[in-house]
Design a protein around this motif. Structure first.
Motif, PDB file in Angstrom:
ATOM      1  N   SER A 142      -7.018   5.996   1.684  1.00 34.51           N
ATOM      2  CA  SER A 142      -6.932   5.117   2.589  1.00 34.51           C
ATOM      3  C   SER A 142      -6.526   4.261   2.593  1.00 34.51           C
ATOM      4  CB  SER A 142      -8.453   4.782   4.113  1.00 34.51           C
ATOM      5  OG  SER A 142      -9.112   3.819   3.217  1.00 34.51           O
ATOM      6  N   GLY A 143      -5.729   3.228   3.661  1.00 33.88           N
ATOM      7  CA  GLY A 143      -5.081   2.352   3.433  1.00 33.88           C
ATOM      8  C   GLY A 143      -5.152   0.989   4.368  1.00 33.88           C
ATOM      9  N   GLU A 194      -9.400   0.130   4.536  1.00 37.13           N
ATOM     10  CA  GLU A 194     -10.665  -0.030   4.264  1.00 37.13           C
ATOM     11  C   GLU A 194     -11.154  -1.060   4.247  1.00 37.13           C
ATOM     12  OE1 GLU A 194     -14.800   0.127   3.160  1.00 37.13           O
ATOM     13  OE2 GLU A 194     -12.871  -0.846   1.981  1.00 37.13           O
ATOM     14  N   ALA A 231       1.007   4.458  -2.703  1.00 34.80           N
ATOM     15  CA  ALA A 231       0.393   6.218  -2.017  1.00 34.80           C
ATOM     16  C   ALA A 231       1.519   6.731  -2.524  1.00 34.80           C
ATOM     17  CB  ALA A 231       0.916   5.479  -0.513  1.00 34.80           C
ATOM     18  N   ASP A 236     -15.646   4.185   4.091  1.00 33.28           N
ATOM     19  CA  ASP A 236     -15.626   5.450   4.978  1.00 33.28           C
ATOM     20  C   ASP A 236     -15.975   6.418   5.216  1.00 33.28           C
ATOM     21  OD1 ASP A 236     -12.632   3.859   5.655  1.00 33.28           O
ATOM     22  OD2 ASP A 236     -11.816   4.522   3.816  1.00 33.28           O
ATOM     23  N   TYR A 245      -1.274   6.372   4.626  1.00 31.49           N
ATOM     24  CA  TYR A 245      -2.446   6.560   3.884  1.00 31.49           C
ATOM     25  C   TYR A 245      -2.079   8.225   3.379  1.00 31.49           C
ATOM     26  CZ  TYR A 245      -3.263   9.419   8.572  1.00 31.49           C
ATOM     27  OH  TYR A 245      -2.479  10.555   9.614  1.00 31.49           O
ATOM     28  N   THR A 304       1.277  -1.249   0.364  1.00 33.68           N
ATOM     29  CA  THR A 304      -0.231  -0.422  -0.121  1.00 33.68           C
ATOM     30  C   THR A 304       0.853   1.870  -0.216  1.00 33.68           C
ATOM     31  OG1 THR A 304      -1.546  -0.922   1.138  1.00 33.68           O
ATOM     32  CG2 THR A 304      -1.703   0.767   0.937  1.00 33.68           C
ATOM     33  N   THR A 352      -7.188   3.876   9.111  1.00 30.57           N
ATOM     34  CA  THR A 352      -7.069   5.333   8.594  1.00 30.57           C
ATOM     35  C   THR A 352      -7.827   6.006   8.056  1.00 30.57           C
ATOM     36  OG1 THR A 352      -6.068   3.616   6.234  1.00 30.57           O
ATOM     37  CG2 THR A 352      -4.077   4.536   8.299  1.00 30.57           C
ATOM     38  N   ILE A 390      -7.858  10.165   8.884  1.00 32.02           N
ATOM     39  CA  ILE A 390      -8.678  10.864   8.027  1.00 32.02           C
ATOM     40  C   ILE A 390      -9.859  11.905   8.250  1.00 32.02           C
ATOM     41  CG2 ILE A 390      -9.103  11.677   5.838  1.00 32.02           C
ATOM     42  CD1 ILE A 390      -7.228   8.855   5.633  1.00 32.02           C
ATOM     43  N   HIS A 433      -9.567   4.402  -0.899  1.00 30.58           N
ATOM     44  CA  HIS A 433      -8.781   3.395  -0.737  1.00 30.58           C
ATOM     45  C   HIS A 433      -8.029   2.879  -1.795  1.00 30.58           C
ATOM     46  CE1 HIS A 433     -10.394  -0.232  -0.793  1.00 30.58           C
ATOM     47  NE2 HIS A 433     -11.792   0.100  -1.101  1.00 30.58           N
ATOM     48  N   GLU A 487      -8.562  12.072  -1.222  1.00 32.19           N
ATOM     49  CA  GLU A 487      -7.550  11.327   0.309  1.00 32.19           C
ATOM     50  C   GLU A 487      -7.900  10.212  -0.191  1.00 32.19           C
ATOM     51  OE1 GLU A 487      -9.228   9.243   2.247  1.00 32.19           O
ATOM     52  OE2 GLU A 487     -11.428  10.188   2.065  1.00 32.19           O
TER      53      GLU A 487
END
Ligand SMILES: [Zn+2]
Length: 463
Positions: free
Chosen positions: A165-166, A168, A55, A409, A82, A51, A174, A178, A102, A163
């Motif tokens: 997330s890492g 989900e 990113a 999320d 994230y 992940t 994360t 966020i 995500h 954004e």
């Protein structure tokens, strides 16, 4: 010309024809290339989680597309990370608009797949690979659309934040972090939820769904303890029997059917596309009167509908006893609930305890990483923006508001009283939705209209 040829090729390959011709070849190519690179990175929780590399890939693409490096941050978290990227608006006094997605994916075992899940491939008009649907392509389409907006010279009025997330698909920690950081947002567009249906026979867009609410996920542990004893000397209060009787009562119980603005709109609109006239009639009747007994019976008997008319709780796991020749000293079960928006898990737990009607039974909330949320309102500005964006990308497609069965999320934002809407752009046939499953794929013909969709939607939501 190149765009037209690409479109035609995509149409021929997938057997799908869309009314709107894609008109942004550079963005389309970027979305697909970036999605392939992201799919090749195995962003699965646990050892070797890539992940953080996803990113970096997204961050590089955003910066190349015009984001200032200082406006893009990657924050490591356990084995993941994230990403938050800001595009400052011309009016800093306005609350920001957030695009939420995500980067992680659900585990995929290569031996079970026809093709390697982490080797992206385009075949027969589909992008194959883990994350093709959930949700690497969706994320890279949004990134490509933002780059296209920069090329067009667009300047957002309110600050635009994208954004990712890492975690989900697992812990959802994360996403919570966020949402905490971005709790001053005006509106969140969740691009991991919602989307369109293609007709099974014709491949034509049938309807589009967006969601403004989700059910709350809860797990409750039911347990009965008992002194036990020798199995040759049975006692009346056998722990397994007591638990079994309580589970049977819970299994027969129905929570009060209910309706909110979103589900009323859903039943009314979606009834038009139900093949079964009996179900369609029940959907209309329930939308008009949520106490309609006949409608409730019909909808409750349909596994695809029962979750939309109220809270549901089902037994999902059971264990007990310690020896074949001993009375059980312990029996326990897990009850998984999907709670209708507006209720606290503690209240549902109390209701379960009452229904169980077993004094020896204890019940506890063992839910991990979930929070109860109310529905977001049917905001006219959002509804109008989606309507316009869809008219630009999939003209004539009916729009159906909905409630998701949870969890995404969005719940973290809704818990912070930030309106959040799942309205991703991808269209698939129901029979070809393999997110979380085997041989995940998405038609590449979705990419062109998706870019058009975001080029309309994003400016409208940053006004
Ligand atoms: Zn997802």
């Amino acid at each position: 010309m190149r765009s037209a040829m690409l479109t035609l090729a995509a149409m021929l390959l997938s057997g799908t024809a869309f009314a709107a011709p894609p008109s942004h070849p550079q963005a389309e190519a970027q979305a697909l290339e970036l999605a392939k690179k992201a799919i090749a990175l195995r962003s699965v929780v646990g050892p070797g989680n890539k992940t953080p590399q996803v990113a970096k890939l997204y961050s590089d693409a955003l910066i190349q597309g015009g984001f200032k490096p200082s406006d893009v941050t990657i924050t490591p978290y356990r084995d993941t990370a994230y990403l938050i990227a800001r595009w400052p608006g011309s009016d800093p006094s306005l609350k920001p608009f957030v695009i939420s997605g995500h980067m992680d994916v659900v585990e995929a075992k290569p031996s079970d797949w026809q093709r390697d899940p982490f080797t992206p491939i385009v075949e027969n008009g589909y992008l194959f690979g883990r994350g093709a649907t959930d949700m690497k392509l969706s994320g890279t389409i949004a990134i490509a659309a933002l780059s296209e907006l920069r090329r067009q010279g667009f300047k957002p009025h309110r600050t635009l934040i994208i954004e990712f997330s890492g975690d989900e698909e697992t812990d959802m920690k994360t996403g919570a972090i966020i949402a905490e950081e971005l709790s001053n947002a005006d509106i969140v567009l969740n691009i991991d939820s919602g989307g369109g249906n293609l007709n099974e026979k014709t491949g034509q867009p049938e309807y589009f769904t967006w969601d403004g609410a989700e059910k709350t996920y809860s797990d409750f542990k039911l347990a009965v303890a008992n002194p036990g004893g020798h199995s040759s000397q049975p006692r009346k209060d056998n722990a397994i029997n007591l638990l079994a009787a309580a589970l049977t009562r819970i299994g027969q119980y129905r929570f009060k059917p209910e309706l909110n603005d979103l589900t009323r709109a859903y039943f009314t609109e979606a009834a038009r596309y139900k093949g079964d006239p009996k179900i369609a009639a029940a959907m209309r009747a329930f939308a008009a009167n949520p106490a309609d007994k006949a409608a409730i019976e019909t909808l409750a008997a349909d596994p695809a509908m029962v979750g939309k008319i109220g809270t549901t709780c089902v037994a999902t796991m059971i264990s007990g006893g310690h020896a074949q020749n001993a009375l059980p000293q312990h029996a326990e079960a897990n009850i998984n609930c999907r709670i209708f928006p507006g209720h606290k898990p503690a209240d549902i737990m109390a209701e379960l305890k009452k229904v169980a009607a077993e004094p020896a039974l204890t019940i506890s909330d063992v839910t991990g990483g979930s929070v109860a949320t109310d529905a977001s309102p049917m905001r006219p500005d959002f509804v109008a923006a989606v309507k316009k964006a869809l008219a630009a990308s999939y003209p004539g497609t009916p729009i159906i508001p909905a409630m998701a069965s949870g969890a995404s999320d969005s719940m973290w934002f809704r818990a912070k009283h930030v309106d959040s809407y799942g309205a991703a752009s991808l269209f698939t046939k129901a029979s070809e939705d393999f997110s979380h499953g085997l041989n995940e794929r998405t038609p590449i013909a979705d990419i062109g209209p998706s870019i058009d969709y975001y080029l309309s939607l994003i400016p409208d939501l940053t006004k």
